[in-house]
Write a protein that holds these residues in place. Structure first.
Motif: not given
Length: 187
Positions: A146-175
């Motif tokens: 389950l945790n491994l599956s969370y490492c791949t993030i897919r779009s839940p719907i079809e739509g227009l995606i905005g500006e990325r909030q976090v850059s690659p290399g940053n730690l996410v999901g901590k706490g």
């Protein structure tokens, strides 16, 4: 899951399809947890197979059979020597030795019966512990997958995606949950 954002797989401001890959997180920690959980499963399976092995119980039963045979022989000796000792045809010491051997053999039989019971209880307990470890290992595998599956993030719907909030290399999901981007429905 807490992990480093590894890659972005879309162009900002474009239309994304439902289930399109958006981000990947570093999976190495979760892959290692899955390997560890699989190793725990293999060990639990081996422990269960060992616990189900009846050799210890069978060995205790064999020792009981030997003790019962010895008791049978000693009982025969006592029965044979008693009338002879009463008529003084054999020394009293021989009869006394036979009685002492009979008491010793009876005590040994009782001890062997206790050994059989103990080995049966130990085996049952070992089987139950191994089955519990097996269930825990299966649960650890499910959690790691389950945790491994969370490492791949897919779009839940079809739509227009905005500006990325976090850059690659940053730690996410901590706490707490980390907003990576927003997909807006255009329908």
């Amino acid at each position: 899951v807490p992990a480093f954002l590894e890659a972005q797989h879309f162009k900002e401001g474009t239309v994304v399809k439902k289930d399109q890959l958006l981000f990947t997180l570093d999976k190495s920690e979760y892959e290692a947890q899955l390997l560890q959980a699989n190793a725990q499963l293999a060990k639990a399976q081996a422990d269960l197979a060992f616990a189900k092995d009846n050799s210890i119980v069978e060995s205790a039963k064999s020792k009981l059979d030997v003790s019962l045979a010895r008791l049978g022989k000693v009982d025969t000796d006592v029965k044979r020597l008693k009338p002879l000792a009463e008529r003084r045809a054999v020394p009293q010491q021989d009869y006394d030795d036979a009685l002492a051997n009979q008491l010793s053999a009876r005590a040994e039989v009782e001890a062997r019966k206790a050994d059989v019971n103990t080995s049966q209880v130990d085996q049952k307990s070992s089987i139950e512990q191994a089955e519990a470890a097996l269930a825990a290992a299966k649960a650890a595998i499910a959690l790691a997958e389950l945790n491994l599956s969370y490492c791949t993030i897919r779009s839940p719907i079809e739509g227009l995606i905005g500006e990325r909030q976090v850059s690659p290399g940053n730690l996410v999901g901590k706490g707490e949950a980390t907003l990576l981007d927003t997909v807006s429905s255009i329908d």
